[in-house]
Enzyme design. Structure first.
Site, PDB file in Angstrom:
ATOM      1  N   GLU A   1       0.759  -1.169  -0.029  1.00 31.31           N
ATOM      2  CA  GLU A   1       0.070  -0.082  -0.019  1.00 31.31           C
ATOM      3  C   GLU A   1       0.927   1.402   0.063  1.00 31.31           C
ATOM      4  O   GLU A   1       0.434   2.374   0.641  1.00 31.31           O
ATOM      5  CB  GLU A   1      -0.966   0.097   1.344  1.00 31.31           C
ATOM      6  CG  GLU A   1      -1.915  -1.229   1.310  1.00 31.31           C
ATOM      7  CD  GLU A   1      -3.310  -0.995   0.368  1.00 31.31           C
ATOM      8  OE1 GLU A   1      -3.338  -0.049  -0.289  1.00 31.31           O
ATOM      9  OE2 GLU A   1      -3.896  -1.967   0.283  1.00 31.31           O
TER      10      GLU A   1
HETATM   11  C1  LIG Z   1       2.831 -10.107   0.153  1.00 33.24           C
HETATM   12  C2  LIG Z   1       2.867  -9.001  -0.779  1.00 33.24           C
HETATM   13  C3  LIG Z   1       1.462  -8.870  -1.526  1.00 33.24           C
HETATM   14  C4  LIG Z   1       1.112  -7.913  -2.472  1.00 33.24           C
HETATM   15  N1  LIG Z   1       0.201  -7.630  -3.130  1.00 33.24           N
HETATM   16  C5  LIG Z   1       0.125  -6.732  -4.034  1.00 33.24           C
HETATM   17  C6  LIG Z   1      -1.116  -6.644  -4.917  1.00 33.24           C
HETATM   18  O1  LIG Z   1      -1.999  -7.262  -4.503  1.00 33.24           O
HETATM   19  N2  LIG Z   1      -1.146  -6.123  -6.025  1.00 33.24           N
HETATM   20  C7  LIG Z   1      -0.085  -5.194  -6.270  1.00 33.24           C
HETATM   21  O2  LIG Z   1      -0.107  -4.537  -7.423  1.00 33.24           O
HETATM   22  N3  LIG Z   1       0.999  -5.094  -5.740  1.00 33.24           N
HETATM   23  C8  LIG Z   1       1.236  -5.755  -4.582  1.00 33.24           C
HETATM   24  N4  LIG Z   1       2.390  -6.110  -4.025  1.00 33.24           N
HETATM   25  C9  LIG Z   1       3.510  -5.287  -4.036  1.00 33.24           C
HETATM   26  C10 LIG Z   1       3.837  -4.048  -3.157  1.00 33.24           C
HETATM   27  O3  LIG Z   1       2.781  -3.234  -3.378  1.00 33.24           O
HETATM   28  C11 LIG Z   1       5.394  -3.520  -3.529  1.00 33.24           C
HETATM   29  O4  LIG Z   1       6.213  -4.613  -2.959  1.00 33.24           O
HETATM   30  C12 LIG Z   1       5.481  -2.309  -2.879  1.00 33.24           C
HETATM   31  O5  LIG Z   1       4.699  -1.214  -3.558  1.00 33.24           O
HETATM   32  C13 LIG Z   1       7.023  -1.932  -2.999  1.00 33.24           C
HETATM   33  O6  LIG Z   1       7.610  -2.165  -4.187  1.00 33.24           O
HETATM   34  P1  LIG Z   1       8.880  -2.882  -4.496  1.00 33.24           P
HETATM   35  O7  LIG Z   1       8.455  -4.099  -3.539  1.00 33.24           O
HETATM   36  O8  LIG Z   1       9.224  -3.118  -5.828  1.00 33.24           O
HETATM   37  O9  LIG Z   1       9.966  -2.175  -3.774  1.00 33.24           O
HETATM   38  P2  LIG Z   1      10.714  -0.834  -4.349  1.00 33.24           P
HETATM   39  O10 LIG Z   1      10.102   0.129  -4.935  1.00 33.24           O
HETATM   40  O11 LIG Z   1      11.818  -1.377  -5.220  1.00 33.24           O
HETATM   41  O12 LIG Z   1      11.565  -0.258  -3.115  1.00 33.24           O
HETATM   42  C14 LIG Z   1      12.593  -0.771  -2.365  1.00 33.24           C
HETATM   43  C15 LIG Z   1      12.962   0.027  -1.073  1.00 33.24           C
HETATM   44  O13 LIG Z   1      13.139   1.299  -1.845  1.00 33.24           O
HETATM   45  C16 LIG Z   1      12.419   2.376  -1.162  1.00 33.24           C
HETATM   46  N5  LIG Z   1      12.244   3.410  -2.150  1.00 33.24           N
HETATM   47  C17 LIG Z   1      11.424   3.302  -3.226  1.00 33.24           C
HETATM   48  N6  LIG Z   1      11.313   4.503  -3.965  1.00 33.24           N
HETATM   49  C18 LIG Z   1      11.862   5.306  -3.254  1.00 33.24           C
HETATM   50  C19 LIG Z   1      12.164   6.719  -3.345  1.00 33.24           C
HETATM   51  N7  LIG Z   1      11.573   7.524  -4.376  1.00 33.24           N
HETATM   52  N8  LIG Z   1      12.871   7.407  -2.338  1.00 33.24           N
HETATM   53  C20 LIG Z   1      13.004   6.534  -1.180  1.00 33.24           C
HETATM   54  N9  LIG Z   1      12.850   5.480  -1.099  1.00 33.24           N
HETATM   55  C21 LIG Z   1      12.438   4.738  -1.980  1.00 33.24           C
HETATM   56  C22 LIG Z   1      11.227   1.671  -0.626  1.00 33.24           C
HETATM   57  O14 LIG Z   1      10.636   2.281   0.403  1.00 33.24           O
HETATM   58  C23 LIG Z   1      12.036   0.399  -0.037  1.00 33.24           C
HETATM   59  O15 LIG Z   1      12.153   0.560   1.254  1.00 33.24           O
HETATM   60  C24 LIG Z   1       2.588  -6.729  -2.730  1.00 33.24           C
HETATM   61  C25 LIG Z   1       3.784  -7.357  -2.114  1.00 33.24           C
HETATM   62  C26 LIG Z   1       3.953  -8.139  -1.135  1.00 33.24           C
HETATM   63  C27 LIG Z   1       5.170  -8.505  -0.805  1.00 33.24           C
END
Ligand SMILES: Cc1cc2nc3c(=O)[nH]c(=O)nc-3n(C[C@H](O)[C@H](O)[C@H](O)COP(=O)(O)OP(=O)(O)OC[C@H]3O[C@@H](n4cnc5c(N)ncnc54)[C@H](O)[C@@H]3O)c2cc1C
Lengths: 248, 570
Positions: B394
């Protein structure tokens, strides 16, 4: 068929009751109140009978204005309308039976269904007294109820096992634990319940004197039990039973 | 005359005392009955099946969701005419609170009713609503939301999935892979985001049965193992043009608005989650004896409970204040989605504070159980794993923190919020009330105004790059929102004695955190000079923290449960 079903407001069975310091009753302040579980079973059975045979389910309760919550709970399960007889303080089983009789005479239902007892004082008297006062057949402790035409067949849980009896309506049935599993009230059911009618009467309006015939003088908590002891062998056990407990 | 609060950041304005905020004390008998019904459902149907849920027993999660549909718990946000019961936000959030006893189930429930269903509720055409919502309300069909891809998480708009119009103009041909999609293992309806011609970010309603749709294997996760998480694979999927959701090229509107609800809901889920953790932990602390005493008799154990309870009280106060404002805004304007947008600063704060409190609660509860907490035989180990996800999805907590001052300042610049005047007027020489809760509220509000104003002046457009400053400001605003919400709840309560210990304890501990955060930020921003100027606002409350927390613990142990909010006697 028209069914009158009763619900009593009782303390949540998850709550450990506490006696008031002056012994006049138990503490109900801030305590969660629920529909007596046996009455919930009675409501479920009434709804099932209605679903099979058509008709109307009217819920009756006796108590303070707060008791409306329990009537609404039964309405949320699917009952059609409610009646609340307003009464403060305790109403003994005899007064309850006479109040239900008065409502019966207004409503003229085919069947009255009650829980076999309320979990607060466990009297198990209201259903029996009601049938007696009305001069109607009674089938208490029901674990199965079937209706065919005018005839109600009830399987009862008795000490020796099961007994099956039948009577022609009208009559009185009290529900035992194994009769059914009450349904959950659905959320839309709860919202609709708000709009269903709940009529209120006073005992005076029904011409019933509810002055208690049984007077409660004082409530006391049971004495705390002494902690158990572990004994090393049978000889010590027998010794203790003989000398300390004086049980042998 | 009093009016109901219906706009954002009411906590920044001291002249809003004619407004009442929504508090849990104002829940109606009907709302309490609904809460009780869902709580009973959760207690009887979900909690006893924790082990089976965790083991991903085939068919169980879908069956439980359908069962929840059977009692009407899936249709609260869906209008009557589409088979739901169209309640207000406060009621639907209350249901979220009461259903959150098992992590995997709560997440699956949230994905179906929230991000899965709401895009159609908010953006669907009449025809789409007729076609999908009745089945989603009963659980006959289950929904999922597919935004994330391997290469685009936080940066969701960088998605690479594509949509190309078929030669006959009747279908959009979708290609791409959506990763980590909750409920994907069993969902029938997917809200999918893809770019038309590789540029226009657009929402689509995709059905499981369409040709070219396939689902990858279940992921192995740290926690919420009972929830289904798979990749959704789209290979030349012909999606009828009638299944475009909202306007082509405007998919970000759907994605962001739905996230606004998700964040708010996550905050409220956390209220239920923390209550559930406390409820599981207290009996253990009462029974387990060391050094001849029950654990609950040790002051350090009591302090853990008290700290969590005070923050829980604040989270609950903030959460229902926000839902109440959304309902009031909706009642005024008839625009439910706009209301959610209006309160999105609060939603981000709730997401961050709620997920972090829930994390602390799981951590401290596990600590109370000691080595037993570390064993999988006891429920806390699983809870500890389950709650971790809340800081990630979220919108990560980093992203949500940056949104708080970001959105606030954007609104101020556009003149939608009279903040420029408030920044000017805020001064460290403001007179501080005697009462600790009042005093903490004034200190926090003034700090939030001064420091936000200064940061905006100092960095101007460059503030966006100053992530450390943005995160600090988010925490300062959280404290201001929390304290103001608690103070108002206390003032509005009929029986203040029930609230006072919690409100005082929260004020003291929140001020301690705020002083550390805001003090450091003031030094970073304006050096010793600014820090000295703000000294009166950075002073800790001149009372005993220990005494306040002990008072909370004493009440808690006497009552045996958290004594306010939903699920307790009015
Ligand atoms: C169990 C689970 C269920 C999920 N369910 C859904 C779902 O139903 N539908 C869906 O669409 N998605 C889903 N997701 C995906 C989830 O929304 C994403 O994992 C989340 O948005 C974070 O993206 P990422 O994992 O690619 O992390 P990244 O975006 O790669 O981030 C990695 C780290 O970098 C930080 N970061 C990223 N950008 C910035 C910035 N601009 N400045 C500073 N820090 C930054 C983040 O805060 C984080 O700490 C799910 C994920 C999990 C693990």
């Amino acid at each position: 068929m028209k069914i009158l079903v009763t619900v009593k407001r009782v303390m949540d069975y998850n709550v450990k009751p506490k006696v008031k310091p002056d012994g006049s009753g138990v503490v109900t302040d801030g305590v969660n109140m629920i529909v007596n579980p046996f009455d919930e079973i009675a409501v479920e059975e009434s709804l099932k009978l209605k679903e099979k045979n058509g008709g109307e389910v009217v819920v009756l309760s006796i108590g303070t204005k707060d008791t409306t919550t329990q009537i609404r709970a039964a309405l949320a399960m699917g009952a059609d309308r409610g009646i609340l007889v307003l009464a403060d303080g305790s109403v003994d089983p005899d007064a309850a039976a006479r109040l239900i009789k008065a409502v019966y005479e207004q409503e003229k239902p085919d069947l009255v269904v009650l829980g076999k007892q309320a979990i607060d004082d466990d009297s198990s008297q209201a259903g029996q007294l009601l049938a007696e006062y009305l001069g109607l057949p009674q089938a208490t402790f029901a674990s199965k109820v079937d209706v065919a035409g005018k005839t109600v067949t009830v399987t009862r849980e008795v000490d020796g096992g099961l007994e099956t009896i039948s009577f022609d309506m009208p009559g009185v049935v009290t529900a035992d634990l194994r009769l059914n599993t009450p349904r959950y009230a659905s959320l839309p059911g709860i919202m609709k319940a708000k709009k269903k009618e709940v009529k209120e009467f006073t005992p005076a309006a029904l011409g019933v004197d509810i002055a208690p015939k049984v007077k409660v003088l004082k409530l006391e908590e049971p004495k705390a039990r002494q902690a158990g002891q572990k004994v090393p062998d049978v000889a010590t056990l027998v010794g203790k039973l003989r000398n300390e407990a004086k049980a042998l | 005359m009093t009016t109901r609060e219906s706009r954002c950041v009411g906590y920044l304005f001291s002249d809003r005392s004619h407004e009442t905020i929504m508090t849990p004390e104002m829940f109606t008998a009907e709302q309490r009955a609904l809460f009780g019904a869902v709580a009973a459902f959760t207690e009887k149907e979900v909690v006893p099946r924790r082990k089976e849920i965790e083991a991903k027993t085939p068919g169980l999660m879908a069956a439980l969701l359908k069962k929840a549909g059977g009692i009407g718990a899936l249709g609260l946000d869906i209008a009557d005419e589409h088979g739901g019961s169209g309640t207000d936000k406060t009621t639907s959030m209350l249901m979220a609170e009461s259903i959150s006893r098992e992590g995997g189930f709560a997440v699956s429930f949230g994905a179906h009713t929230g991000i899965g269903t709401l895009p159609i509720v908010f953006f669907g055409t009449d025809e789409q609503k007729q076609r999908y919502l009745p089945a989603l309300a009963t659980g006959e069909k289950l929904a999922a939301y597919a935004l994330t891809e391997a290469g685009s998480g936080s940066d969701a708009l960088a998605a690479r999935a594509t949509a190309t119009l078929s030669a006959d103009g009747k279908h959009w041909i979708l290609n791409g892979q959506k990763q980590w999609i909750t409920n994907a293992g069993f969902a029938d309806v997917f809200i999918v985001f893809a770019k038309i011609d590789g540029t226009q970010f657009t929402g689509f309603i995709v059905e499981r049965g369409m040709p070219g749709v396939s689902i990858g294997p279940e992921e192995h996760k740290l926690g919420i193992r009972g929830s289904s998480t798979c990749t959704l694979i789209l290979e030349n999927v012909p999606v009828p043009v009638q299944n475009v959701l909202g306007e082509p090229g405007r998919g970000h509107r759907i994605a962001f608005n739905v996230l606004n609800v998700g964040r708010l809901k996550l905050g409220v889920f956390a209220v239920g989650g923390v209550k559930s953790i406390l409820r599981e932990t207290l009996p253990y602390a009462r029974e387990r004896r060391q050094f001849g005493k029950a654990l609950i008799e040790f002051p350090l154990i009591r302090e853990k409970f008290a700290t969590l309870l005070a923050d829980l009280y604040a989270l609950e106060s903030m959460g229902y204040r926000a839902t109440g404002a959304i309902d009031a805004y909706t009642a005024e304007t008839g625009k439910g989605m706009e209301a959610l947008e209006e309160l999105n600063i609060e939603s981000s704060i709730l997401k961050v504070f709620g997920s972090e409190l829930l994390g602390r609660a799981a951590d401290e509860a596990l600590q109370i159980l000691g080595g037993y907490g570390y064993m999988e035989d006891y429920p806390l180990a699983k809870v500890y794993r389950d709650v971790r996800i809340n800081r990630i999805f979220e919108g990560t907590n980093e992203i949500n923190r940056m949104l708080v001052p970001g959105v606030l300042l954007k609104r101020a610049m556009k003149g939608q919020l009279p903040l420029m005047d408030a920044f000017q007027a805020a001064s460290a020489s403001v007179s501080l009330p005697e009462d600790v809760v009042d005093r903490a509220t004034v200190q926090a509000r003034t700090l939030a105004l001064i420091l936000t104003g200064r940061a905006a002046m100092q960095f101007m457009q460059g503030l966006e790059e100053e992530q450390e400053a943005l995160a600090a400001l988010a925490d300062i605003h959280q404290a201001a929102f929390g304290l103001d919400s608690v103070r108002r709840r206390l003032v509005q309560a009929d029986n203040q004695a029930l609230h006072l210990p919690l409100a005082r304890a929260y004020a003291i501990q929140e001020m301690d955190r705020l002083i550390a955060r805001a003090g450091r930020f003031a030094l970073d921003l304006g050096g010793a000079e600014l820090h000295a100027e703000l000294a009166p606002l950075l002073a800790p409350l001149p009372v005993s923290r220990t005494a306040a927390l002990r008072e909370v613990a004493t009440r808690y142990v006497e009552r045996g449960q958290y004594w306010l909010g939903a699920g307790t006697v009015a």
